[in-house]
Design an enzyme around this catalytic site. Structure first.
Site, PDB file in Angstrom:
ATOM      1  N   TYR A  40      34.602 -25.313  11.632  1.00 55.15           N
ATOM      2  CA  TYR A  40      35.261 -26.419  12.334  1.00 55.15           C
ATOM      3  C   TYR A  40      34.237 -27.325  13.012  1.00 55.15           C
ATOM      4  O   TYR A  40      34.274 -28.556  12.872  1.00 55.15           O
ATOM      5  CB  TYR A  40      36.243 -25.842  13.358  1.00 55.15           C
ATOM      6  CG  TYR A  40      36.987 -26.881  14.157  1.00 55.15           C
ATOM      7  CD1 TYR A  40      37.996 -27.652  13.571  1.00 55.15           C
ATOM      8  CD2 TYR A  40      36.698 -27.102  15.502  1.00 55.15           C
ATOM      9  CE1 TYR A  40      38.684 -28.602  14.307  1.00 55.15           C
ATOM     10  CE2 TYR A  40      37.383 -28.051  16.242  1.00 55.15           C
ATOM     11  CZ  TYR A  40      38.378 -28.804  15.642  1.00 55.15           C
ATOM     12  OH  TYR A  40      39.052 -29.755  16.373  1.00 55.15           O
ATOM     13  N   SER A  97      35.534 -34.183  17.989  1.00 53.95           N
ATOM     14  CA  SER A  97      35.839 -33.179  19.010  1.00 53.95           C
ATOM     15  C   SER A  97      34.588 -33.022  19.871  1.00 53.95           C
ATOM     16  O   SER A  97      33.497 -33.434  19.481  1.00 53.95           O
ATOM     17  CB  SER A  97      36.169 -31.846  18.328  1.00 53.95           C
ATOM     18  OG  SER A  97      36.399 -30.834  19.303  1.00 53.95           O
TER      19      SER A  97
HETATM   20  N1  NAD Z   1      44.174 -29.997  20.024  1.00 54.86           N
HETATM   21  C1  NAD Z   1      42.927 -30.015  20.445  1.00 54.86           C
HETATM   22  O1  NAD Z   1      42.581 -29.397  21.465  1.00 54.86           O
HETATM   23  C2  NAD Z   1      41.880 -30.798  19.699  1.00 54.86           C
HETATM   24  C3  NAD Z   1      40.606 -30.917  20.262  1.00 54.86           C
HETATM   25  C4  NAD Z   1      39.641 -31.645  19.609  1.00 54.86           C
HETATM   26  C5  NAD Z   1      39.946 -32.298  18.412  1.00 54.86           C
HETATM   27  N2  NAD Z   1      41.196 -32.166  17.884  1.00 54.86           N
HETATM   28  C6  NAD Z   1      41.469 -32.847  16.604  1.00 54.86           C
HETATM   29  O2  NAD Z   1      42.699 -33.565  16.681  1.00 54.86           O
HETATM   30  C7  NAD Z   1      43.279 -33.609  15.387  1.00 54.86           C
HETATM   31  C8  NAD Z   1      44.725 -33.138  15.464  1.00 54.86           C
HETATM   32  O3  NAD Z   1      44.717 -31.834  15.993  1.00 54.86           O
HETATM   33  P1  NAD Z   1      46.030 -31.134  16.550  1.00 54.86           P
HETATM   34  O4  NAD Z   1      45.588 -30.208  17.590  1.00 54.86           O
HETATM   35  O5  NAD Z   1      47.061 -32.146  16.821  1.00 54.86           O
HETATM   36  O6  NAD Z   1      46.429 -30.275  15.244  1.00 54.86           O
HETATM   37  P2  NAD Z   1      47.879 -29.762  14.783  1.00 54.86           P
HETATM   38  O7  NAD Z   1      47.622 -28.635  13.832  1.00 54.86           O
HETATM   39  O8  NAD Z   1      48.717 -29.504  15.960  1.00 54.86           O
HETATM   40  O9  NAD Z   1      48.447 -31.008  13.950  1.00 54.86           O
HETATM   41  C9  NAD Z   1      47.731 -31.445  12.803  1.00 54.86           C
HETATM   42  C10 NAD Z   1      48.621 -32.292  11.930  1.00 54.86           C
HETATM   43  O10 NAD Z   1      47.853 -32.669  10.780  1.00 54.86           O
HETATM   44  C11 NAD Z   1      48.585 -32.381   9.602  1.00 54.86           C
HETATM   45  N3  NAD Z   1      47.660 -32.082   8.514  1.00 54.86           N
HETATM   46  C12 NAD Z   1      46.730 -31.095   8.470  1.00 54.86           C
HETATM   47  N4  NAD Z   1      46.106 -31.101   7.289  1.00 54.86           N
HETATM   48  C13 NAD Z   1      46.641 -32.110   6.565  1.00 54.86           C
HETATM   49  C14 NAD Z   1      46.399 -32.596   5.264  1.00 54.86           C
HETATM   50  N5  NAD Z   1      45.518 -32.019   4.427  1.00 54.86           N
HETATM   51  N6  NAD Z   1      47.098 -33.677   4.831  1.00 54.86           N
HETATM   52  C15 NAD Z   1      48.045 -34.236   5.633  1.00 54.86           C
HETATM   53  N7  NAD Z   1      48.320 -33.796   6.877  1.00 54.86           N
HETATM   54  C16 NAD Z   1      47.624 -32.741   7.336  1.00 54.86           C
HETATM   55  C17 NAD Z   1      49.456 -31.178   9.973  1.00 54.86           C
HETATM   56  O11 NAD Z   1      50.563 -31.023   9.114  1.00 54.86           O
HETATM   57  C18 NAD Z   1      49.834 -31.518  11.410  1.00 54.86           C
HETATM   58  O12 NAD Z   1      50.990 -32.331  11.461  1.00 54.86           O
HETATM   59  C19 NAD Z   1      42.405 -32.747  14.480  1.00 54.86           C
HETATM   60  O13 NAD Z   1      41.537 -33.560  13.746  1.00 54.86           O
HETATM   61  C20 NAD Z   1      41.641 -31.887  15.459  1.00 54.86           C
HETATM   62  O14 NAD Z   1      40.401 -31.464  14.951  1.00 54.86           O
HETATM   63  C21 NAD Z   1      42.153 -31.412  18.484  1.00 54.86           C
END
Ligand code: NAD
Length: 260
Positions: A152, A138
């Protein structure tokens, strides 16, 4: 198409960024395996209606389970070319009063889960002398942070270190390891952050995030998926150990006052 014949594992592909990556990988011809612990997985698989995608309900904290899943994928598909370590969590709390279980959940899923998944897959990539590993870091942690994000941010900075260390070790095995560093992408995670905030109207939190981004909007899961597909493709063979920012210029401004 650029991912024809490739077999990819995407963790956390039931929703959000992971789902965007799954959709774009399918568009480019890959066979995709989703690993996710959410009940939503089944619904997502039904909605995708694509014989090239399959799913396993598993928690990336459970290393033995991941080894069993990977063995099953190898038995069915014969190889794993691409691994996207996308599953992760974000819960905002003030550092001074943060309970250890919140800290541990971040460390266990975001860091150790990524570690577990990678260790389950890498022996097969080494055997094949081929692999593309993409880790979701991120901009939060390595570059910027808001209040409440200490746990985080710590994990997302760790993922960058993990990416570089692993890239160096696997360079001799023809395995590229890179990280994606997103700014805000519109996903259920961001929706959750908005709902958990003290604002009476969560949409106002999303609007506030958009207003702080020079492009004036959050990114889409498909835009993120396209970057992942590029890094997973053989168009990106000379890139390894890098963190690639995708953030609509959110980290670009130097000041809020200087300009023409
Ligand atoms: N959305 C953003 O703005 C953003 C920004 C920077 C980084 N990220 C990174 O992108 C990735 C996805 O984020 P997102 O926003 O799509 O999150 P989200 O919560 O919308 O989706 C996350 C998915 O991961 C699954 N998950 C979580 N923990 C798990 C586990 N222990 N085992 C199996 N599955 C698991 C959840 O069930 C879900 O389907 C993350 O690593 C997050 O840190 C997101």
């Amino acid at each position: 198409m650029k991912l024809d014949g490739k077999v990819a594992i995407v963790t956390g592909g039931a929703m959000g960024n992971g789902l965007g990556i799954v959709k774009v990988f399918l568009k480019y011809g890959a066979d995709v395996v989703i690993i996710d612990y959410s009940d939503k997985l089944q619904q997502t698989l039904q909605e995708l209606q694509n014989p090239k995608v399959m799913g396993y309900k598993a928690d990336i904290r459970d290393k033995n389970m991941l080894i069993a899943v990977v063995n099953d994928v190898i038995a069915k598909k014969g190889k794993i070319d691409i691994l996207v370590n996308n599953a992760g969590i974000a819960k905002l709390q003030p550092f001074a009063t943060m309970q250890d279980d919140i800290r541990d959940a971040h460390f266990d899923i975001n860091i150790k889960g990524t570690w577990n998944m990678t260790q389950a897959v890498v022996p097969y990539m080494i055997k094949n002398n081929y692999g593309k590993i993409i880790n979701l870091s991120s901009v939060t942690g390595p570059m910027v942070a808001d209040t409440g994000e200490v746990a985080y941010a710590t994990t997302k900075a760790a993922i960058l270190g993990f990416t570089k260390g692993l890239a160096m070790e696997l360079v001799k095995n023809n395995i590229n390891v890179n990280a994606i560093m997103p700014g805000y992408i519109m996903t259920p995670m961001v929706d959750g952050i908005a709902k958990d905030s003290n604002a009476s109207n969560p949409q106002s939190v999303i609007n506030g995030i958009a207003a702080g981004i020079p492009m004036g909007r959050l990114g889409t899961i498909e835009e993120l998926g396209e970057l992942a597909a590029f890094l997973a493709s053989d168009e990106a063979t000379y890139i390894t150990g890098q963190g690639i920012v995708i953030d609509g210029a959110s980290t670009l401004p130097e000041t809020k006052s200087v300009g023409v």
